[in-house]
Design a protein around this motif. Structure first.
Motif, PDB file in Angstrom:
ATOM      1  N   VAL A  30       0.845  -1.552  -0.102  1.00  0.00           N
ATOM      2  CA  VAL A  30       0.393   0.427   0.089  1.00  0.00           C
ATOM      3  C   VAL A  30       1.107   1.181  -0.066  1.00  0.00           C
ATOM      4  O   VAL A  30       0.051   2.543  -0.256  1.00  0.00           O
ATOM      5  N   ALA A  31       2.081   1.201   0.297  1.00  0.00           N
ATOM      6  CA  ALA A  31       2.716   2.307   0.660  1.00  0.00           C
ATOM      7  C   ALA A  31       3.585   2.251  -0.929  1.00  0.00           C
ATOM      8  O   ALA A  31       3.481   3.822  -1.287  1.00  0.00           O
ATOM      9  N   THR A  39      -7.181 -11.337  -7.195  1.00  0.00           N
ATOM     10  CA  THR A  39      -6.210 -11.887  -6.375  1.00  0.00           C
ATOM     11  C   THR A  39      -6.339  -9.667  -6.575  1.00  0.00           C
ATOM     12  O   THR A  39      -5.735  -9.282  -5.040  1.00  0.00           O
ATOM     13  N   TYR A  40      -6.832  -9.123  -7.539  1.00  0.00           N
ATOM     14  CA  TYR A  40      -6.037  -7.802  -7.463  1.00  0.00           C
ATOM     15  C   TYR A  40      -7.134  -7.171  -6.277  1.00  0.00           C
ATOM     16  O   TYR A  40      -6.895  -5.938  -5.141  1.00  0.00           O
ATOM     17  N   VAL A  53       7.087  -8.907  -5.436  1.00  0.00           N
ATOM     18  CA  VAL A  53       7.639  -8.117  -4.507  1.00  0.00           C
ATOM     19  C   VAL A  53       6.867  -7.116  -3.628  1.00  0.00           C
ATOM     20  O   VAL A  53       5.450  -6.706  -4.740  1.00  0.00           O
ATOM     21  N   GLY A  54       6.525  -6.261  -2.404  1.00  0.00           N
ATOM     22  CA  GLY A  54       6.363  -5.911  -1.815  1.00  0.00           C
ATOM     23  C   GLY A  54       4.541  -6.794  -0.872  1.00  0.00           C
ATOM     24  O   GLY A  54       3.467  -5.707  -1.061  1.00  0.00           O
ATOM     25  N   ARG A  55       4.526  -7.772  -1.386  1.00  0.00           N
ATOM     26  CA  ARG A  55       3.613  -8.643  -0.988  1.00  0.00           C
ATOM     27  C   ARG A  55       4.574  -8.972   0.036  1.00  0.00           C
ATOM     28  O   ARG A  55       5.827  -9.794   0.400  1.00  0.00           O
ATOM     29  N   PRO A  56       3.524  -9.772   1.037  1.00  0.00           N
ATOM     30  CA  PRO A  56       4.187 -11.361   1.970  1.00  0.00           C
ATOM     31  C   PRO A  56       4.538 -11.918   1.306  1.00  0.00           C
ATOM     32  O   PRO A  56       3.990 -12.358   0.259  1.00  0.00           O
ATOM     33  N   THR A  60       6.426 -13.587 -10.714  1.00  0.00           N
ATOM     34  CA  THR A  60       7.975 -13.156 -10.991  1.00  0.00           C
ATOM     35  C   THR A  60       8.324 -12.677 -11.892  1.00  0.00           C
ATOM     36  O   THR A  60       7.585 -12.490 -12.627  1.00  0.00           O
ATOM     37  N   VAL A  61       9.303 -11.374 -11.598  1.00  0.00           N
ATOM     38  CA  VAL A  61      10.067 -10.250 -12.444  1.00  0.00           C
ATOM     39  C   VAL A  61      11.503 -10.297 -12.509  1.00  0.00           C
ATOM     40  O   VAL A  61      12.333 -10.803 -11.484  1.00  0.00           O
TER      41      VAL A  61
END
Lengths: 268, 268
Positions: free
Chosen positions: B16-17, B38-39, B202-205, B226-227
């Motif tokens: 969220v940040a 999911t989003y 990235v940015g998720r648990p 994955t990226v």
């Protein structure tokens, strides 16, 4: 000795509504802000005691080293870029300093982090529709730090493989001819009707976003505060309800071979 | 008839940040949220009355048309993507619908806007240091909508011209072999020691960001969440103070001809 912190942050492309909350909190907690004065001016006033270190837009290496020095002294330092600090901005300049053979041992005391931001091409794309909707190449036209021959090779490779092209740093007073040459190279592989998004000061007062055919682009109208998005062979204009100006998008579907296409265009 | 609104927004890469205030306000004012479930689950609960329309992650065209239909009825609709909606996401899907020859006249009543977000590759780059610090190509490895031959041509062009490569949609259960083939192609132009940033969620648990040498990449460890960022010939690892894992960056300066380099690598 207690170490400090260096946060390399991106403000996004100008509008506060595009700045992430992470960057906002980091700015609020900082003891020192360092950056090109134009970007520091975009940051609202903070509680007294926060020190600003404005600089001109060159000497990025010195600026990065200065930020690391202050962080090593225990300060909470923010190095401010516009857009995304990882895209043609200060994050790489900081890493270059950290990679110096004579890196000062004191810098070990600084925690170094990078906070991403919305980059100028993404903001320009959002204003125009979805020109970056398929594979794209992001290229800085500045030959201050890389040879022009490398830039040409990349423009040709990206144009021939039918990438959309996002062009940063397209022109400046000291680099007047490069954009014209770049557009001519791209024009070898693209129809003159290819849409080009020309975005200046996106998210800032006086923002302009226009769509121009590649064959009608006048490089003299472009400056350092402009970012360009040149379409692929598949990029199209579209009428977007509620918007006066033409929209531009690149479809997700791709139905033609880029090599065959490049050949056809050159033989036309 | 009073028209509504369709806002195509990006949540950023999860945290969220990293979500822009613009997207936050748009979400707060919406009557209807549409998106891959999911989003939608990443969006916090809003005042009662707001309707959610979750979908699976296919049928993007139908989802876009549904969003336009609701907006044309006067609803304030938000179509939710992760990352940046303009990068391999829903903005292009909406533009494709608007470009249909049989576009419903009712859609004229909807104001359509796009709000940018931080994309996954930028977030991954910020965790690793500054791997996107010089020219880069952003390529989706999904051949659901474009021929694999186009993807190969783009991979080869970008690798030969020594771009950093940001690879989206690298693998899925139905696309098991494409990443291995892509890495092999890139490996023709790059040293096996080239750093690759492998970033998942990235940015998720459960976020993981690791740096692997190109020659040691195991495609089987990579999935849809994955990226990847594959370095250029200039991309280097660097020790970042305060961080245990190796950092990765691409210098702003470029001192070698990419063509000469590609030839040298292939002759080794």
């Amino acid at each position: 000795m207690t170490g400090g912190r260096l946060a390399v942050v991106g403000l996004g492309p100008g509008a506060v509504a595009w700045r992430t909350p992470e960057v906002d909190s980091i700015l609020a907690e900082a003891t020192d802000l360092i950056g090109y004065s134009t970007y520091l001016d975009m940051v609202e006033a903070r509680p007294p005691g926060q020190v600003r270190h404005p600089s001109d837009n060159r000497e990025e290496g010195q600026r990065a080293a200065h930020a690391l020095d202050l962080a090593a002294e225990g300060r909470s330092v923010v190095l401010v870029s516009s857009g995304d600090p990882g895209v043609f901005a200060m994050a790489a300049a900081v890493m270059e300093q950290l990679d110096r053979p004579d890196r000062p041992p004191a810098w070990e005391h600084a925690d170094v982090t990078v906070s991403p931001g919305v980059s100028a091409a993404q903001a320009a794309a959002s204003r125009a529709g979805a020109p970056l909707g398929n594979d794209f190449a992001t290229i800085s036209l500045s030959d201050n730090l890389k040879p022009w021959s490398v830039i040409e090779a990349r423009l040709v490779a990206a144009a021939a493989a039918d990438f959309v092209l996002a062009l940063y740093n397209p022109a400046s007073r000291r680099r007047p001819w490069q954009l014209g040459r770049a557009l001519a190279l791209i024009g070898t592989y693209r129809d003159p009707s290819t849409p080009v998004v020309v975005a200046r000061d996106v998210g800032r007062p006086g923002e302009t976003v226009s769509v121009v055919a590649l064959g009608k682009m006048d490089p003299a109208t472009v400056d350092m505060r402009t970012v360009l998005i040149v379409g692929s062979s598949q990029t199209r204009t579209v009428a977007i309800p509620g918007r006066d100006a033409a929209g531009v998008y690149t479809p997700r579907r791709y139905s033609e071979e880029p090599t065959a296409l490049a050949q056809r265009t050159m033989e036309d």
